[in-house]
Design a protein around this motif. Structure first.
Motif, PDB file in Angstrom:
ATOM      1  N   ARG A 273       0.839  -1.207   0.000  1.00  0.00           N
ATOM      2  CA  ARG A 273       0.000   0.000   0.000  1.00  0.00           C
ATOM      3  C   ARG A 273       0.878   1.263   0.000  1.00  0.00           C
ATOM      4  O   ARG A 273       0.642   2.200  -0.746  1.00  0.00           O
ATOM      5  CB  ARG A 273      -0.924   0.011   1.234  1.00  0.00           C
ATOM      6  CG  ARG A 273      -2.004  -1.054   1.257  1.00  0.00           C
ATOM      7  CD  ARG A 273      -3.138  -0.738   0.269  1.00  0.00           C
ATOM      8  NE  ARG A 273      -3.473   0.674   0.230  1.00  0.00           N
ATOM      9  CZ  ARG A 273      -4.275   1.309   1.097  1.00  0.00           C
ATOM     10  NH1 ARG A 273      -4.860   0.635   2.050  1.00  0.00           N
ATOM     11  NH2 ARG A 273      -4.507   2.599   0.991  1.00  0.00           N
ATOM     12  N   TYR A 274       1.902   1.255   0.871  1.00  0.00           N
ATOM     13  CA  TYR A 274       2.812   2.401   0.930  1.00  0.00           C
ATOM     14  C   TYR A 274       3.488   2.642  -0.422  1.00  0.00           C
ATOM     15  O   TYR A 274       3.546   3.768  -0.922  1.00  0.00           O
ATOM     16  CB  TYR A 274       3.915   2.140   1.962  1.00  0.00           C
ATOM     17  CG  TYR A 274       3.627   2.583   3.390  1.00  0.00           C
ATOM     18  CD1 TYR A 274       3.231   3.888   3.687  1.00  0.00           C
ATOM     19  CD2 TYR A 274       3.814   1.709   4.458  1.00  0.00           C
ATOM     20  CE1 TYR A 274       3.013   4.292   5.003  1.00  0.00           C
ATOM     21  CE2 TYR A 274       3.599   2.096   5.779  1.00  0.00           C
ATOM     22  CZ  TYR A 274       3.202   3.393   6.041  1.00  0.00           C
ATOM     23  OH  TYR A 274       2.992   3.794   7.331  1.00  0.00           O
ATOM     24  N   LEU A 275       4.016   1.540  -0.996  1.00  0.00           N
ATOM     25  CA  LEU A 275       4.784   1.670  -2.251  1.00  0.00           C
ATOM     26  C   LEU A 275       3.914   2.259  -3.357  1.00  0.00           C
ATOM     27  O   LEU A 275       4.346   3.140  -4.111  1.00  0.00           O
ATOM     28  CB  LEU A 275       5.330   0.304  -2.685  1.00  0.00           C
ATOM     29  CG  LEU A 275       6.433  -0.285  -1.797  1.00  0.00           C
ATOM     30  CD1 LEU A 275       6.769  -1.704  -2.245  1.00  0.00           C
ATOM     31  CD2 LEU A 275       7.687   0.584  -1.803  1.00  0.00           C
ATOM     32  N   TYR A 290      12.191  -2.761  -1.823  1.00  0.00           N
ATOM     33  CA  TYR A 290      11.190  -3.662  -1.240  1.00  0.00           C
ATOM     34  C   TYR A 290      10.641  -4.659  -2.256  1.00  0.00           C
ATOM     35  O   TYR A 290      10.282  -4.286  -3.369  1.00  0.00           O
ATOM     36  CB  TYR A 290      10.026  -2.849  -0.653  1.00  0.00           C
ATOM     37  CG  TYR A 290      10.398  -2.133   0.621  1.00  0.00           C
ATOM     38  CD1 TYR A 290      10.474  -2.822   1.826  1.00  0.00           C
ATOM     39  CD2 TYR A 290      10.679  -0.768   0.619  1.00  0.00           C
ATOM     40  CE1 TYR A 290      10.817  -2.177   3.003  1.00  0.00           C
ATOM     41  CE2 TYR A 290      11.032  -0.110   1.800  1.00  0.00           C
ATOM     42  CZ  TYR A 290      11.096  -0.827   2.986  1.00  0.00           C
ATOM     43  OH  TYR A 290      11.443  -0.180   4.137  1.00  0.00           O
ATOM     44  N   ASP A 291      10.580  -5.915  -1.834  1.00  0.00           N
ATOM     45  CA  ASP A 291       9.970  -6.975  -2.633  1.00  0.00           C
ATOM     46  C   ASP A 291       9.117  -7.810  -1.665  1.00  0.00           C
ATOM     47  O   ASP A 291       9.511  -8.903  -1.252  1.00  0.00           O
ATOM     48  CB  ASP A 291      11.073  -7.822  -3.287  1.00  0.00           C
ATOM     49  CG  ASP A 291      10.510  -8.765  -4.337  1.00  0.00           C
ATOM     50  OD1 ASP A 291       9.271  -8.957  -4.365  1.00  0.00           O
ATOM     51  OD2 ASP A 291      11.303  -9.314  -5.122  1.00  0.00           O
ATOM     52  N   TRP A 298      10.747  -5.802   8.533  1.00  0.00           N
ATOM     53  CA  TRP A 298      10.351  -5.311   9.851  1.00  0.00           C
ATOM     54  C   TRP A 298      10.020  -3.820   9.804  1.00  0.00           C
ATOM     55  O   TRP A 298       9.149  -3.353  10.527  1.00  0.00           O
ATOM     56  CB  TRP A 298      11.467  -5.570  10.875  1.00  0.00           C
ATOM     57  CG  TRP A 298      11.244  -4.872  12.168  1.00  0.00           C
ATOM     58  CD1 TRP A 298      10.135  -4.972  12.965  1.00  0.00           C
ATOM     59  CD2 TRP A 298      12.122  -3.956  12.820  1.00  0.00           C
ATOM     60  NE1 TRP A 298      10.282  -4.172  14.076  1.00  0.00           N
ATOM     61  CE2 TRP A 298      11.486  -3.544  14.005  1.00  0.00           C
ATOM     62  CE3 TRP A 298      13.403  -3.446  12.526  1.00  0.00           C
ATOM     63  CZ2 TRP A 298      12.081  -2.646  14.899  1.00  0.00           C
ATOM     64  CZ3 TRP A 298      13.990  -2.568  13.404  1.00  0.00           C
ATOM     65  CH2 TRP A 298      13.320  -2.172  14.568  1.00  0.00           C
ATOM     66  N   ILE A 299      10.727  -3.071   8.960  1.00  0.00           N
ATOM     67  CA  ILE A 299      10.426  -1.633   8.888  1.00  0.00           C
ATOM     68  C   ILE A 299      10.029  -1.223   7.477  1.00  0.00           C
ATOM     69  O   ILE A 299      10.460  -1.829   6.490  1.00  0.00           O
ATOM     70  CB  ILE A 299      11.601  -0.722   9.361  1.00  0.00           C
ATOM     71  CG1 ILE A 299      12.877  -0.961   8.561  1.00  0.00           C
ATOM     72  CG2 ILE A 299      11.847  -0.855  10.843  1.00  0.00           C
ATOM     73  CD1 ILE A 299      13.979   0.039   8.872  1.00  0.00           C
ATOM     74  N   PHE A 300       9.185  -0.189   7.416  1.00  0.00           N
ATOM     75  CA  PHE A 300       9.008   0.491   6.147  1.00  0.00           C
ATOM     76  C   PHE A 300       9.644   1.865   6.288  1.00  0.00           C
ATOM     77  O   PHE A 300       9.234   2.675   7.112  1.00  0.00           O
ATOM     78  CB  PHE A 300       7.544   0.639   5.723  1.00  0.00           C
ATOM     79  CG  PHE A 300       7.448   1.311   4.386  1.00  0.00           C
ATOM     80  CD1 PHE A 300       7.785   0.627   3.227  1.00  0.00           C
ATOM     81  CD2 PHE A 300       7.123   2.660   4.279  1.00  0.00           C
ATOM     82  CE1 PHE A 300       7.773   1.252   1.985  1.00  0.00           C
ATOM     83  CE2 PHE A 300       7.106   3.295   3.036  1.00  0.00           C
ATOM     84  CZ  PHE A 300       7.434   2.577   1.887  1.00  0.00           C
ATOM     85  N   GLY A 301      10.660   2.100   5.474  1.00  0.00           N
ATOM     86  CA  GLY A 301      11.366   3.381   5.534  1.00  0.00           C
ATOM     87  C   GLY A 301      11.309   4.082   4.201  1.00  0.00           C
ATOM     88  O   GLY A 301      11.008   3.478   3.166  1.00  0.00           O
ATOM     89  N   ILE A 302      11.569   5.382   4.256  1.00  0.00           N
ATOM     90  CA  ILE A 302      11.661   6.176   3.027  1.00  0.00           C
ATOM     91  C   ILE A 302      12.953   6.988   3.068  1.00  0.00           C
ATOM     92  O   ILE A 302      13.588   7.089   4.122  1.00  0.00           O
ATOM     93  CB  ILE A 302      10.449   7.142   2.883  1.00  0.00           C
ATOM     94  CG1 ILE A 302      10.249   7.948   4.169  1.00  0.00           C
ATOM     95  CG2 ILE A 302       9.186   6.390   2.499  1.00  0.00           C
ATOM     96  CD1 ILE A 302       9.191   9.030   4.055  1.00  0.00           C
ATOM     97  N   ARG A 303      13.308   7.536   1.915  1.00  0.00           N
ATOM     98  CA  ARG A 303      14.428   8.464   1.860  1.00  0.00           C
ATOM     99  C   ARG A 303      13.873   9.802   1.393  1.00  0.00           C
ATOM    100  O   ARG A 303      13.092   9.852   0.432  1.00  0.00           O
ATOM    101  CB  ARG A 303      15.496   7.995   0.867  1.00  0.00           C
ATOM    102  CG  ARG A 303      16.013   6.616   1.176  1.00  0.00           C
ATOM    103  CD  ARG A 303      17.102   6.208   0.197  1.00  0.00           C
ATOM    104  NE  ARG A 303      17.333   4.772   0.300  1.00  0.00           N
ATOM    105  CZ  ARG A 303      18.494   4.189   0.043  1.00  0.00           C
ATOM    106  NH1 ARG A 303      19.535   4.899  -0.343  1.00  0.00           N
ATOM    107  NH2 ARG A 303      18.627   2.886   0.145  1.00  0.00           N
TER     108      ARG A 303
END
Ligand SMILES: Cc1ncc(COP(=O)(O)O)c(C=O)c1O
Length: 380
Positions: A273-275, A290-291, A298-303
Motif C-alpha cells: 500500500r505504501y509503495l 522492497y519486494d 520489519w520496517i518500512f522506511g523512506i528516503r
C-alpha cells in the motif's frame, strides 16, 4: 489521529498461554522455554535453539561460543543497531566497520573484501530491516577466509533468502523478540544453529554457568523413586550470565510464533500500500528495494532529502516516525574503532525516515499517512 511507529499484535492466545504459566506457578526458566525452543527449531527447520532474554545476549553468547583470542577482529556493517557492535566488545574483540550498499543498505560485499585483514575471525551480517544480505556469496567468502558467520536476524523472523530461512545460512543465527519486532516475547532472543555441539555450551552460559537445568532438578525434590540426597547439586565451571528467557516470555512467544507468518503477511500488505501510495512522489523514495512478495520486512522506511521538515510535518499530523540507524562511529563508544572510511554509510543515512509499520495498522491509518506524504511532497 495518532499513529504509533510500532505496536505488538497481542490477543487471547497470548493471555491463554500466560494463564497456563500462572496456573503452574513456575515463571522462570522452565518447561515453556524448552517448548518454545523446540517449536522455534521446528519452525526454522534447524537442529538446536537456545532462548535468551534478548538478541543482544544472543549475539554476545554466539561470539562466546568460539572463544576467540582477545583483540581479534569481527566485520560488521557500519549501519546497524549498537548491539551488533557491543556483542563484539563484550567478548574483548574489535569491530571492523564495513560500508553498506547504497541500494540495499546491507553490508557491501565489495567493501567486505576490502576491509578484511588476516586478524579477522568472524562476520556478523545484518539483514537490515528484513532486507536479506546475499548470504550465498557471503558464505563463500567466509569459507575461503575461514571466518565464522553469525547472522543478526533481529529484523527478519520468518524471512527467507533463496528458499532457505534466514538464520540458517550462517553458522549461528540470532533473533530478537523485543516488543517492536516481527514477533515478540516482551523482551527475548534466540540463538540457533545446525551445529548442536557449537552452541550446546551456551546453555550454561545463559544460566550463570550452572551445568544443570533448575526446572528438572526442582521436579526431583519430591521424587520418591529417585532417592538422591544430593538432588540440589550443581557446578559452575564457566563465567556465565543471567541471560535466560523465562516461562512467561516463552508463553507469549509460543502464541506469537503461531501468528508470525500471518503478521509478516499483514506487514507485507501495508508495504505494498505504501509503495503504491508514494510511487508518484518526487522527493520521497522507498528506503529499500522492497519486494514484499519475496521477503519479510520489519520496517518500512523512506528516503527524503528534507528529512527533518518531513518528520516535523508528520508529527504535526500525529504520525510517529523513527530513524534506523545512525552509523555506528557516531556513537562516542564506537568512534575509536572507525579506522578505514565507509563513505556511503556515513553519508546516506541523513535522508532515512522510518514510518509506522505493524500487523494491526489499519487501511484508514495507511491512507492517512500516504495522504500526508503526498501533501508534503507536493509543497516542494
Ligand atoms: C540489528 C539489531 N541487532 C540486535 C538488536 C538487539 O535486539 P534486542 O533488543 O533483542 O537485544 C537489535 C534491536 O533492535 C537490532 O536492531
Amino acid at each position: 489521529m495518532k499513529i504509533r511507529l510500532f505496536k505488538p499484535s497481542l490477543g487471547d492466545e497470548e493471555l491463554q498461554n500466560i494463564k497456563e504459566v500462572f496456573e503452574r506457578a513456575w515463571l522462570g526458566l522452565g518447561p515453556k522455554v524448552a517448548e518454545f525452543e523446540m517449536e522455534w527449531s521446528k519452525y526454522l527447520g534447524i537442529k538446536a535453539s537456545i532462548a535468551v532474554n534478548s538478541a543482544t545476549a544472543a549475539l554476545h553468547l554466539a561470539l562466546t561460543a568460539y572463544h576467540f583470542k582477545e583483540g581479534c577482529k569481527v566485520l560488521i556493517p557500519i549501519i546497524t543497531f549498537a548491539s551488533t557492535a557491543t556483542a563484539i566488545l563484550y567478548n574483548k574483540l574489535e569491530p571492523v566497520f564495513v560500508d553498506i550498499d547504497e541500494n540495499t543498505i546491507t553490508m557491501s560485499l565489495d567493501d567486505l573484501d576490502k576491509k578484511y585483514t588476516k586478524d579477522c575471525v568472524a562476520i556478523i551480517p545484518v539483514h537490515m530491516g528484513g532486507q536479506p544480505v546475499l548470504m550465498d556469496i557471503l558464505m563463500e567468502f567466509a569459507r575461503e577466509k575461514k571466518l565464522a558467520v553469525i547472522e543478526d536476524c533481529a529484523h527478519c523472523a520468518g524471512g527467507e533468502f533463496k528458499g532457505k530461512m534466514l538464520g540458517k545460512w550462517g553458522h549461528i543465527g540470532c533473533f530478537s523478540f523485543e516488543e517492536k519486532k516481527c514477533m515478540t516475547t516482551g523482551d527475548g532472543g534466540m540463538i540457533c544453529s545446525e551445529d548442536e555441539h557449537l552452541i550446546q555450551p551456551l546453555r550454561e552460559y545463559r544460566w550463570i554457568g550452572i551445568d544443570k537445568d533448575t526446572w528438572k532438578r526442582a521436579s526431583k525434590y519430591t521424587d520418591s523413586v529417585n532417592i538422591d540426597a544430593r538432588h540440589w547439586y550443581y557446578e559452575i565451571a564457566v563465567l556465565g550470565y543471567k541471560y535466560n528467557m523465562n516461562d512467561l516470555a516463552a508463553a507469549i512467544g509460543l502464541a506469537q510464533l503461531k501468528k508470525l507468518d500471518s503478521m509478516n503477511l499483514k506487514r507485507s500488505h501495508c508495504i505494498k500500500r505504501y509503495l503504491q501510495g508514494i510511487q508518484n512522489c518526487k522527493h520521497i523514495t522507498p528506503l529499500l528495494p522492497y519486494d514484499p512478495d519475496k521477503y519479510v520486512y520489519w520496517i518500512f522506511g523512506i528516503r527524503c532529502k528534507m528529512r527533518d521538515p518531513l518528520i516535523i510535518y508528520l508529527k504535526s499530523k500525529g504520525i510517529a516516525t523513527g530513524m534506523h540507524y545512525m552509523p555506528l562511529p557516531l556513537h562516542p563508544l564506537l568512534k575509536p574503532y572507525y579506522k578505514v572510511p565507509c563513505d556511503t554509510g556515513m553519508k546516506i543515512w541523513e535522508s532515512f525516515i522510518t514510518l509506522p509499520l505493524f500487523a494491526d495498522l489499519t487501511e484508514t491509518e495507511i491512507d492517512y499517512i500516504i495522504e500526508a506524504l503526498i501533501a508534503f511532497d507536493a509543497k516542494y
